[in-house]
Design a protein around this motif. Structure first.
Motif, PDB file in Angstrom:
ATOM      1  N   TYR A 287      -2.818   7.218  27.329  1.00 60.84           N
ATOM      2  CA  TYR A 287      -3.511   8.400  27.833  1.00 60.84           C
ATOM      3  C   TYR A 287      -4.308   9.128  26.745  1.00 60.84           C
ATOM      4  CZ  TYR A 287      -1.216   8.176  32.366  1.00 60.84           C
ATOM      5  OH  TYR A 287      -0.799   7.785  33.622  1.00 60.84           O
ATOM      6  N   PHE A 288      -4.571   8.441  25.635  1.00 56.03           N
ATOM      7  CA  PHE A 288      -5.199   9.113  24.488  1.00 56.03           C
ATOM      8  C   PHE A 288      -6.538   9.752  24.865  1.00 56.03           C
ATOM      9  CE2 PHE A 288      -7.950   9.071  20.708  1.00 56.03           C
ATOM     10  CZ  PHE A 288      -7.195   9.876  19.869  1.00 56.03           C
ATOM     11  N   GLN A 289      -7.403   8.995  25.499  1.00 49.68           N
ATOM     12  CA  GLN A 289      -8.721   9.531  25.850  1.00 49.68           C
ATOM     13  C   GLN A 289      -8.608  10.702  26.814  1.00 49.68           C
ATOM     14  OE1 GLN A 289     -11.032   6.152  27.248  1.00 49.68           O
ATOM     15  NE2 GLN A 289     -11.888   5.832  25.202  1.00 49.68           N
ATOM     16  N   ARG A 290      -7.693  10.605  27.768  1.00 51.04           N
ATOM     17  CA  ARG A 290      -7.530  11.696  28.728  1.00 51.04           C
ATOM     18  C   ARG A 290      -6.958  12.931  28.044  1.00 51.04           C
ATOM     19  NH1 ARG A 290      -4.623  11.135  34.635  1.00 51.04           N
ATOM     20  NH2 ARG A 290      -4.843  13.304  35.289  1.00 51.04           N
ATOM     21  N   LEU A 291      -6.009  12.732  27.139  1.00 43.73           N
ATOM     22  CA  LEU A 291      -5.437  13.866  26.414  1.00 43.73           C
ATOM     23  C   LEU A 291      -6.491  14.555  25.555  1.00 43.73           C
ATOM     24  CD1 LEU A 291      -2.045  12.264  25.321  1.00 43.73           C
ATOM     25  CD2 LEU A 291      -2.324  14.175  26.911  1.00 43.73           C
ATOM     26  N   ILE A 292      -7.330  13.762  24.892  1.00 52.15           N
ATOM     27  CA  ILE A 292      -8.411  14.330  24.081  1.00 52.15           C
ATOM     28  C   ILE A 292      -9.378  15.106  24.968  1.00 52.15           C
ATOM     29  CG2 ILE A 292     -10.423  13.777  22.673  1.00 52.15           C
ATOM     30  CD1 ILE A 292      -7.812  13.593  21.168  1.00 52.15           C
ATOM     31  N   SER A 293      -9.696  14.533  26.124  1.00 51.58           N
ATOM     32  CA  SER A 293     -10.611  15.196  27.053  1.00 51.58           C
ATOM     33  C   SER A 293     -10.055  16.540  27.519  1.00 51.58           C
ATOM     34  CB  SER A 293     -10.863  14.285  28.267  1.00 51.58           C
ATOM     35  OG  SER A 293     -11.653  14.937  29.233  1.00 51.58           O
ATOM     36  N   ILE A 294      -8.759  16.560  27.829  1.00 50.85           N
ATOM     37  CA  ILE A 294      -8.122  17.805  28.254  1.00 50.85           C
ATOM     38  C   ILE A 294      -8.144  18.826  27.120  1.00 50.85           C
ATOM     39  CG2 ILE A 294      -5.912  18.860  28.893  1.00 50.85           C
ATOM     40  CD1 ILE A 294      -5.286  16.265  30.444  1.00 50.85           C
ATOM     41  N   ALA A 295      -7.814  18.371  25.906  1.00 52.00           N
ATOM     42  CA  ALA A 295      -7.774  19.280  24.753  1.00 52.00           C
ATOM     43  C   ALA A 295      -9.156  19.866  24.461  1.00 52.00           C
ATOM     44  CB  ALA A 295      -7.242  18.536  23.534  1.00 52.00           C
ATOM     45  N   VAL A 296     -10.182  19.018  24.497  1.00 52.00           N
ATOM     46  CA  VAL A 296     -11.540  19.475  24.198  1.00 52.00           C
ATOM     47  C   VAL A 296     -12.044  20.458  25.249  1.00 52.00           C
ATOM     48  CG1 VAL A 296     -13.954  18.712  24.040  1.00 52.00           C
ATOM     49  CG2 VAL A 296     -12.156  17.430  22.868  1.00 52.00           C
ATOM     50  N   SER A 297     -11.632  20.245  26.502  1.00 52.28           N
ATOM     51  CA  SER A 297     -12.146  21.082  27.595  1.00 52.28           C
ATOM     52  C   SER A 297     -11.343  22.365  27.820  1.00 52.28           C
ATOM     53  CB  SER A 297     -12.175  20.268  28.894  1.00 52.28           C
ATOM     54  OG  SER A 297     -10.859  19.928  29.309  1.00 52.28           O
ATOM     55  N   LEU A 298     -10.251  22.545  27.067  1.00 51.18           N
ATOM     56  CA  LEU A 298      -9.408  23.728  27.285  1.00 51.18           C
ATOM     57  C   LEU A 298     -10.171  25.054  27.246  1.00 51.18           C
ATOM     58  CD1 LEU A 298      -6.022  22.984  25.445  1.00 51.18           C
ATOM     59  CD2 LEU A 298      -6.372  23.417  27.876  1.00 51.18           C
ATOM     60  N   PRO A 299     -11.072  25.263  26.281  1.00 51.67           N
ATOM     61  CA  PRO A 299     -11.755  26.573  26.233  1.00 51.67           C
ATOM     62  C   PRO A 299     -12.645  26.844  27.438  1.00 51.67           C
ATOM     63  CG  PRO A 299     -11.934  25.415  24.125  1.00 51.67           C
ATOM     64  CD  PRO A 299     -11.421  24.423  25.130  1.00 51.67           C
TER      65      PRO A 299
ATOM     66  N   SER B  88     -12.534  24.829  30.626  1.00 54.70           N
ATOM     67  CA  SER B  88     -12.090  24.305  31.913  1.00 54.70           C
ATOM     68  C   SER B  88     -10.810  24.990  32.399  1.00 54.70           C
ATOM     69  CB  SER B  88     -11.853  22.786  31.806  1.00 54.70           C
ATOM     70  OG  SER B  88     -11.232  22.282  32.965  1.00 54.70           O
ATOM     71  N   GLN B  89     -10.926  25.694  33.501  1.00 56.33           N
ATOM     72  CA  GLN B  89      -9.745  26.329  34.082  1.00 56.33           C
ATOM     73  C   GLN B  89      -8.763  25.281  34.586  1.00 56.33           C
ATOM     74  OE1 GLN B  89      -8.624  26.565  37.476  1.00 56.33           O
ATOM     75  NE2 GLN B  89      -6.943  27.979  36.944  1.00 56.33           N
ATOM     76  N   ARG B  90      -9.282  24.160  35.046  1.00 52.18           N
ATOM     77  CA  ARG B  90      -8.446  23.064  35.548  1.00 52.18           C
ATOM     78  C   ARG B  90      -7.562  22.507  34.425  1.00 52.18           C
ATOM     79  NH1 ARG B  90      -8.253  18.576  39.221  1.00 52.18           N
ATOM     80  NH2 ARG B  90      -8.203  16.558  38.177  1.00 52.18           N
ATOM     81  N   SER B  91      -8.149  22.300  33.246  1.00 49.65           N
ATOM     82  CA  SER B  91      -7.377  21.783  32.114  1.00 49.65           C
ATOM     83  C   SER B  91      -6.326  22.789  31.666  1.00 49.65           C
ATOM     84  CB  SER B  91      -8.313  21.449  30.943  1.00 49.65           C
ATOM     85  OG  SER B  91      -9.159  20.368  31.270  1.00 49.65           O
ATOM     86  N   ARG B  92      -6.697  24.064  31.600  1.00 53.98           N
ATOM     87  CA  ARG B  92      -5.732  25.093  31.198  1.00 53.98           C
ATOM     88  C   ARG B  92      -4.589  25.173  32.195  1.00 53.98           C
ATOM     89  NH1 ARG B  92     -10.559  27.877  29.978  1.00 53.98           N
ATOM     90  NH2 ARG B  92     -10.408  29.085  31.919  1.00 53.98           N
ATOM     91  N   HIS B  93      -4.921  25.088  33.480  1.00 54.63           N
ATOM     92  CA  HIS B  93      -3.895  25.125  34.530  1.00 54.63           C
ATOM     93  C   HIS B  93      -2.895  23.982  34.343  1.00 54.63           C
ATOM     94  CE1 HIS B  93      -2.277  25.567  38.675  1.00 54.63           C
ATOM     95  NE2 HIS B  93      -2.192  24.240  38.613  1.00 54.63           N
ATOM     96  N   PHE B  94      -3.406  22.787  34.052  1.00 52.48           N
ATOM     97  CA  PHE B  94      -2.543  21.618  33.916  1.00 52.48           C
ATOM     98  C   PHE B  94      -1.643  21.726  32.684  1.00 52.48           C
ATOM     99  CE2 PHE B  94      -2.004  17.158  32.346  1.00 52.48           C
ATOM    100  CZ  PHE B  94      -1.114  16.753  33.336  1.00 52.48           C
ATOM    101  N   VAL B  95      -2.201  22.119  31.562  1.00 56.28           N
ATOM    102  CA  VAL B  95      -1.414  22.245  30.331  1.00 56.28           C
ATOM    103  C   VAL B  95      -0.293  23.258  30.518  1.00 56.28           C
ATOM    104  CG1 VAL B  95      -1.468  23.005  27.924  1.00 56.28           C
ATOM    105  CG2 VAL B  95      -3.250  21.485  28.786  1.00 56.28           C
ATOM    106  N   ILE B  96      -0.606  24.385  31.143  1.00 55.10           N
ATOM    107  CA  ILE B  96       0.420  25.401  31.392  1.00 55.10           C
ATOM    108  C   ILE B  96       1.481  24.852  32.346  1.00 55.10           C
ATOM    109  CG2 ILE B  96       0.873  27.674  32.410  1.00 55.10           C
ATOM    110  CD1 ILE B  96      -1.905  28.523  31.378  1.00 55.10           C
ATOM    111  N   ALA B  97       1.063  24.088  33.358  1.00 52.63           N
ATOM    112  CA  ALA B  97       2.013  23.503  34.310  1.00 52.63           C
ATOM    113  C   ALA B  97       2.994  22.578  33.588  1.00 52.63           C
ATOM    114  CB  ALA B  97       1.268  22.738  35.398  1.00 52.63           C
ATOM    115  N   VAL B  98       2.491  21.746  32.680  1.00 49.17           N
ATOM    116  CA  VAL B  98       3.366  20.828  31.932  1.00 49.17           C
ATOM    117  C   VAL B  98       4.333  21.615  31.052  1.00 49.17           C
ATOM    118  CG1 VAL B  98       3.436  19.040  30.160  1.00 49.17           C
ATOM    119  CG2 VAL B  98       1.732  18.910  31.991  1.00 49.17           C
ATOM    120  N   LEU B  99       3.838  22.662  30.386  1.00 47.38           N
ATOM    121  CA  LEU B  99       4.702  23.472  29.524  1.00 47.38           C
ATOM    122  C   LEU B  99       5.763  24.206  30.342  1.00 47.38           C
ATOM    123  CD1 LEU B  99       2.072  24.921  27.015  1.00 47.38           C
ATOM    124  CD2 LEU B  99       3.725  23.071  26.641  1.00 47.38           C
TER     125      LEU B  99
END
Length: 266
Positions: free
Chosen positions: A60-72, A74-85
């Motif tokens: 999942y390296f590319q997807r993880l990088i994509s999520i990390a880069v889009s955090l500032p 993308s509300q969708r990426s922030r939502h997902f990261v918070i959900a996992v935490l």
């Protein structure tokens, strides 16, 4: 040499079973007892799990990088990261509080492990046969309350034989996910959970480990990484087509054989 072969075998078992709902910890602990192999107390089974986690990170390296880069942005990426935490939080708290009990009591009861395998197998069979009407088909869209609920299901896996992936997948299905997104969220939730378990266990046993234990852990770690790569790459398609029944029957078989062996050989 015998210890090296045993470590290799156990690493292969860890990698093959970590991300399928059969309980890798149960398999590793039972085979450890069968082989009479006990390096670093009960820490070997926990520490080699990091190899399996690296397999997820690679896949999942590319997807993880994509999520990390889009955090500032993308509300969708922030939502997902918070959900996992949020999903990780229950295991972090309960695992830290119950660590010593889990390692000294639950890990030392092969009968309880076998019973948990069998009971979990029947639960998985029952869940697999229910025709759910999923509300979520994308793991990145799971609601925060749903993620917390899955996190509490994950805590059941502190009982060896329950299966971390099995508990989180069943929890996700019951809370409205389809089979594919349930398995995928389980993958992502495994990352902080297993890294946390590794760090806690390493800290707790730092004074008990020696150079030989370190070598055996590295061997098991590498073997787990290689075999987990195969499983992670193929599991989502498998469960989408076949469901979880094959894993349920395997759990029941292993648990029953384990109980028979214990009754015969003590």
């Amino acid at each position: 040499m015998a210890d090296i072969i045993n470590a290799l075998i156990l690493g292969l078992i860890e990698g093959l079973t970590e991300f399928i709902p059969v309980s890798s910890t149960a398999h590793v602990l039972l085979v450890e007892k069968l082989l009479g192999f006990h390096p670093a107390g009960n820490s070997f089974a926990v520490l080699i799990q990091l190899g399996a986690i690296l397999a997820i990170l690679l896949v999942y390296f590319q997807r993880l990088i994509s999520i990390a880069v889009s955090l500032p942005t993308s509300q969708r990426s922030r939502h997902f990261v918070i959900a996992v935490l949020l999903g990780f939080l229950p295991a972090a708290v309960i695992g830290a509080l119950a660590h010593d009990f889990i390692k000294t009591v639950l890990f030392e009861s092969p009968i309880a492990i076998c019973i948990a395998l069998i009971v979990g197998g029947f639960i998985l069979l029952a869940v697999d046969r229910v025709s759910f009407k999923p509300r979520y088909t994308d793991a990145m869209e799971f609601s925060w309350p749903m993620a917390i609920g899955i996190g509490f299901f994950q805590c059941l896996a502190m009982i060896p034989g329950t299966s971390r992936s099995g508990a989180t997948i069943v929890g996700a299905l019951l809370l409205g996910a389809d089979k594919r997104s349930a398995a995928e969220f389980s993958f992502f939730l495994a990352m902080p959970t297993m890294v946390g378990a590794f760090a806690l266990d390493l800290y707790k046993t730092r004074n008990e480990l020696n150079a030989n234990d370190g070598l055996l852990i590295v061997i098991g770690f590498v073997a787990a990484f290689v075999t987990a790569l195969f499983v992670v790459r193929s599991l989502l398609d498998f469960v989408s087509k076949r469901g979880y029944a094959p894993f349920a029957w395997w759990r029941i078989f292993v648990g029953a054989v384990g109980l028979m062996a214990i009754s015969m050989f003590g």
